[in-house]
Structures are given as C-alpha cells and as structure tokens.
Motif scaffolding. Structure first.
Motif, mmCIF file in Angstrom:
data_model
loop_
_atom_site.group_PDB
_atom_site.id
_atom_site.type_symbol
_atom_site.label_atom_id
_atom_site.label_comp_id
_atom_site.label_asym_id
_atom_site.label_seq_id
_atom_site.Cartn_x
_atom_site.Cartn_y
_atom_site.Cartn_z
ATOM 1 N N GLU A 84 -2.473 -12.131 13.308
ATOM 2 C CA GLU A 84 -2.433 -12.949 12.101
ATOM 3 C C GLU A 84 -1.597 -14.202 12.358
ATOM 4 O OE1 GLU A 84 -2.854 -14.838 8.978
ATOM 5 O OE2 GLU A 84 -3.910 -12.891 8.952
ATOM 6 N N SER A 85 -2.206 -15.378 12.197
ATOM 7 C CA SER A 85 -1.513 -16.634 12.491
ATOM 8 C C SER A 85 -0.549 -17.057 11.376
ATOM 9 C CB SER A 85 -2.539 -17.754 12.729
ATOM 10 O OG SER A 85 -3.378 -17.910 11.599
ATOM 11 N N ASP A 86 -0.825 -16.629 10.148
ATOM 12 C CA ASP A 86 0.060 -16.952 9.025
ATOM 13 C C ASP A 86 1.291 -16.055 9.113
ATOM 14 O OD1 ASP A 86 1.326 -16.879 6.450
ATOM 15 O OD2 ASP A 86 -0.481 -17.714 5.559
ATOM 16 N N LEU A 87 2.456 -16.652 9.362
ATOM 17 C CA LEU A 87 3.664 -15.868 9.602
ATOM 18 C C LEU A 87 4.104 -15.072 8.379
ATOM 19 C CD1 LEU A 87 5.797 -18.308 11.813
ATOM 20 C CD2 LEU A 87 4.355 -16.383 12.517
ATOM 21 N N VAL A 88 3.921 -15.638 7.199
ATOM 22 C CA VAL A 88 4.288 -14.917 5.974
ATOM 23 C C VAL A 88 3.407 -13.690 5.813
ATOM 24 C CG1 VAL A 88 4.388 -15.038 3.452
ATOM 25 C CG2 VAL A 88 5.165 -16.981 4.831
ATOM 26 N N LYS A 89 2.109 -13.882 6.006
ATOM 27 C CA LYS A 89 1.179 -12.766 5.908
ATOM 28 C C LYS A 89 1.442 -11.747 7.021
ATOM 29 C CE LYS A 89 -3.731 -11.783 5.263
ATOM 30 N NZ LYS A 89 -5.108 -12.360 5.198
ATOM 31 N N GLN A 90 1.805 -12.232 8.195
ATOM 32 C CA GLN A 90 2.101 -11.334 9.314
ATOM 33 C C GLN A 90 3.271 -10.414 8.985
ATOM 34 O OE1 GLN A 90 4.315 -12.302 13.233
ATOM 35 N NE2 GLN A 90 2.140 -12.759 13.678
ATOM 36 N N GLN A 91 4.329 -10.983 8.406
ATOM 37 C CA GLN A 91 5.496 -10.174 8.037
ATOM 38 C C GLN A 91 5.148 -9.182 6.943
ATOM 39 O OE1 GLN A 91 7.395 -10.855 10.936
ATOM 40 N NE2 GLN A 91 8.806 -10.040 9.400
#
Length: 478
Positions: free
Chosen positions: A313-320
């Motif tokens: 997942e490239s979106d860091l917020v979504k990744q966390q």
C-alpha cells in the motif's frame, strides 16, 4: 424552478426557516423512535428545565439495546446499570405520555425493525433519533439520521432541530446480482470503493436497475450501512414495491387518506435534470460474496481473496491503518480468507435481522449441523420477526442445526447486554460494525451476509456459501 434531488425536496418541505448563509436551517421533524440507552439525559434535561414534550404522539419509546435476549424473557435486565436505564425509560414514558414498547410487548424489537413493521415510516418523512442507523428509513423514501443527546432534548421540546444541509451523492448500482450475492455485498463493495469516510458530509441517493430489483429488506440493509461510509442520510425513491410493502401496516392511513397519501408519494423522486455534487457507480456483474478482514467496514474483500499486504500500500496512512487492523485481528498478510477459523457465528441486528435474512440463512443451514467448536446465535430483529420465523419453521431448522434461538434485541451487535464475546473470540457476524471491542473487549468481528454467516458456522471457518450450496445440490436463489 430549478431541478432538485429527492433529498433537497424533502429538506425544502420541512424547512421552517433559514438561519444563516452557511446552510443552517430550522428543520421540522416528523417522528422519532428513542431507545433506553441514548435518551435518559435528554429527559433529565427536560425535567431540569421544567419542559414538556411538544408532540408526544410523534415519539415512540422502544427498549432494544440493554435487554437480554435469552430464550425465556421477563421484564428484568441482566445488570443493575441496564435495569436503572430501563426503569427510568418506563418512568419517562409514563410521565411524559409517550407510548412505550416494553420487552414483553409483542411489538418490541430493534427500533429500526419495529418502526417499519408498525408503519411509522412513511415516504417523504424526516425522522431523527438517537441512533446512527436511523439512516435505515431511507429505504422508504424518508430521510432518517442519528442525533446526539442534546439534540434529542431539543427535538422532544420543540419537534424541530437546527440542521446543516448536506451535499448530495448519487450511488448508481447496475447489473443483475450474481448468485448468492445480496444487498450486504453491495454496501461492502461500496465501502471498499469509497472508504469509511467517502460519504462524509453527504446524503446518499441509491438508484439504478439493481436497486429497483432489491427487496425492501435489501434496501433497508443498504441504507442502514450507508452511515458506515460517513453519510448522514441515505434515501431511495419510493416505488410500487415500497407502497405494496407499507400498505396495511398498523399506523398507515387507509381508505381515502391512503389514496391521497399515495398520490403525493408517487411524486417523490429526484428530477431528471437534478444535479448531484458527486456520483459513484457500482457494477454488480462481477460482484462476489464479501467479508471484512479488518477493524473498519471498508477493510473488506471477496471471500476468495487473501489478506492484503500493507507493504504493498503506497498510502502511508492507509498502510498504518492496515497494520493496526491485522495486529488487532491476529491475521497475517497472504492468508486466504477461507482459512480463517471462527469461534462464533451471529445473525441478527438492525442490518440483517429481518425475516428475509433468516430465510436466506435457513436455506443454507437446512439439513446441516454447525461445527462443534462454533457457538451459533440467532437473534430476530423483532418479536414479530421471531413469531413469523417460528410459524414458517425456520426456528426449528436453526435449533436442529445447533444454533441458539433467542428473543429480539440488539444483542451481540454491540455487546451492551449479556451477549458478549470474550477476548480472542472470532465471530462471523451479520451486523454493521467491526470496530475493536464492538462485540466485546478483544473480540474479533468479520462482517458478511446472513447466508455467509451460516456457511461459516457450518464450515467452522470463513467459507464461500456458493461452494457449500453447490456441494449440496442446492444451487438456486437465496
């Protein structure tokens, strides 16, 4: 006059006055259904300020959140806190002259099931109540939304609310629903597509050929879970299916009044040239049964999928967010969803506790047994649903399969009663929310349709209901 959406028409017809240039209005509220959990402070506020209820005939009090659902029902709650809430609720009904559906009343059940059973929801209405899933009433061409305790007090005293108008989001659903797919799969697909905040600040209008083909129960499921996308309202234009469903309900008009109402309701739809602030399209042609894997309803996938890898997942917020979800759920990336074992299976709630939901589950369960390590629980959405299911023989199917057949109430949807999961328990659930602790501290919840819950209960793990039905030669409509 400019073309208007159905939402805009309903708001305009209920606006008493505009309050500013930022969309705030004083809005007339037709009706409210209140429960014992979210209303006590509102009634206390009325007492402290020596105010009455302006239109008690437009309010219904209904017990559903804290009451036990054990098979043998009595008037007593399980714990002292719940008993205190219910006793005060009963006092409020008596003191303010408001009708109460108590636990032994055959009209009792979850408020969002009871309301339409009794004919309290009519097209074109505005209904506000202290429960976020009041959006359910949009299935009937009404605007429903949840409000806080201070707003409940204001509503009770004045039958009005200060309201900020919303932007409009059209969700067009196309294509014939594939085998074993339901309205629950449509709404989970929408959440997966736009996220749990994708409709924040909007009122959703569902339309399209798929919506027209849905049953009223299916439409209620859609509108019920629209709030999980952040919407503060969801609506479907009423049609002949709507009118046939509500005709003859206890609180519906009849005779000449019914015909007058019907003539008015038939015009409740968005104008062809109406402009929406945003449009989303859901194509159901390739839809497959959905299940959630995380701790938000938008963390979902198809039953044939594997747990996604946050590292992709490239979106860091979504990744966390994904990492946090997998840690709480005790799952690893790459795990097939069908390999996830469960300890509990729950069918019920204001999302999927209606008679159609129980029929679809029974179609899967009939002639089978649930896995030995699984505790299966079925809680009808209302006493009327329970009686109907017993009349149709559905209850006996559930009992023979090993399910607990219980009384109506919110039950394990939110664990505000004795129906609570223990830390580490994992539940296949026909409910609306899978937040951490929603069904009990440390418990893990996977959302899916009732038929998918039934399949998981039998298999002992998340399972593709299509495989189960095909193996038994039951390929057909659920």
């Amino acid at each position: 006059m400019s073309a208007k959406t159905l939402y805009e028409k309903i708001i305009a017809s209920h606006t008493i006055r505009e309050l500013d240039n930022e969309g705030h209005i004083l809005l007339y509220i037709d009706r409210s259904i209140l429960n014992e959990y979210t209303s006590p402070q509102a009634f206390s506020g009325l007492r402290e300020n020596q105010r009455g209820v302006r239109h008690p005939e437009n309010i219904l009090l209904n017990i559903d959140h804290v009451n036990p659902t054990r098979p043998q029902r009595d008037i007593h709650m399980t714990d002292d806190g719940g008993q205190l809430q219910v006793d005060y609720f009963r006092k409020n009904a008596a003191d303010f002259g408001i009708e109460l559906f108590d636990v032994l009343d055959q009209r009792q059940g979850i408020e969002h099931v009871v309301a339409h059973e009794q004919g309290l929801v009519m097209p074109g209405m505005v209904i506000a109540a202290g429960d976020s899933h009041t959006t359910t009433y949009g299935a009937f061409g009404a605007l429903g939304f949840g409000i806080g305790t201070s707003e409940i007090e204001h509503l009770l005293a004045t039958q009005t609310l200060v309201y900020r108008t919303l932007k409009t989001l059209r969700v067009t659903v196309t294509g014939v629903l594939p085998y074993a797919c339901t309205a629950k799969d449509i709404i989970l697909a929408l959440l997966e597509q736009i996220s749990a905040s994708g409709a924040t600040g909007y009122a959703i209008e569902f339309d399209g050929e798929t919506i027209a083909a849905l049953s009223m129960e299916g439409r209620m499921t859609l509108c019920n879970m629209a709030v999980e996308a952040g919407a503060r309202g969801a609506i479907i234009a009423p049609d002949e299916k709507t009118f046939a469903y509500i005709a003859g309900k206890p609180q519906m008009p009849d005779g000449e009044l019914w015909q007058q109402a019907l003539n008015e309701w038939q015009g409740l739809r968005s104008d062809p040239a109406a402009r929406f602030d945003k449009t989303v399209v859901i194509d159901c042609r390739d839809l497959e049964p959905k299940v959630t894997w995380g701790i938000s309803p938008d963390q979902t996938g198809t039953i044939t999928d594997c747990i996604p890898d946050p590292e992709h997942e490239s979106d860091l917020v979504k990744q966390q967010s994904m990492k946090k979800a997998l840690q709480y759920m005790g799952l690893k990336p790459g795990t097939p969803l069908r390999d996830i074992h469960i300890t509990h299976a729950f069918i019920g709630s204001c999302t999927n506790g209606r008679i159609e939901d129980l029929r679809s589950a029974a179609a899967v369960i009939q002639g089978r047994k649930i896995a030995r390590h699984v505790r299966g629980i079925i809680v009808p959405g209302s006493t009327q649903v329970r009686l109907q299911a017993e009349k149709e023989g559905l209850a006996e199917i559930f009992i023979q399969a090993g399910f607990e057949w219980r009384q109506s109430g919110c039950s394990m949807c939110l664990a505000m009663n004795e129906d609570v999961l223990a830390p580490g328990d994992r539940c296949a659930s026909g409910t609306n929310r899978n937040f951490p602790g929603r069904q009990g501290a440390g418990a893990r919840t996977h959302l899916m349709s009732p038929a998918m819950v039934a399949a998981a209960a039998i298999a002992g793990h998340l399972e593709d209901v299509r495989i189960l039905l095909n193996s038994g030669g039951q390929h057909g409509s659920l």
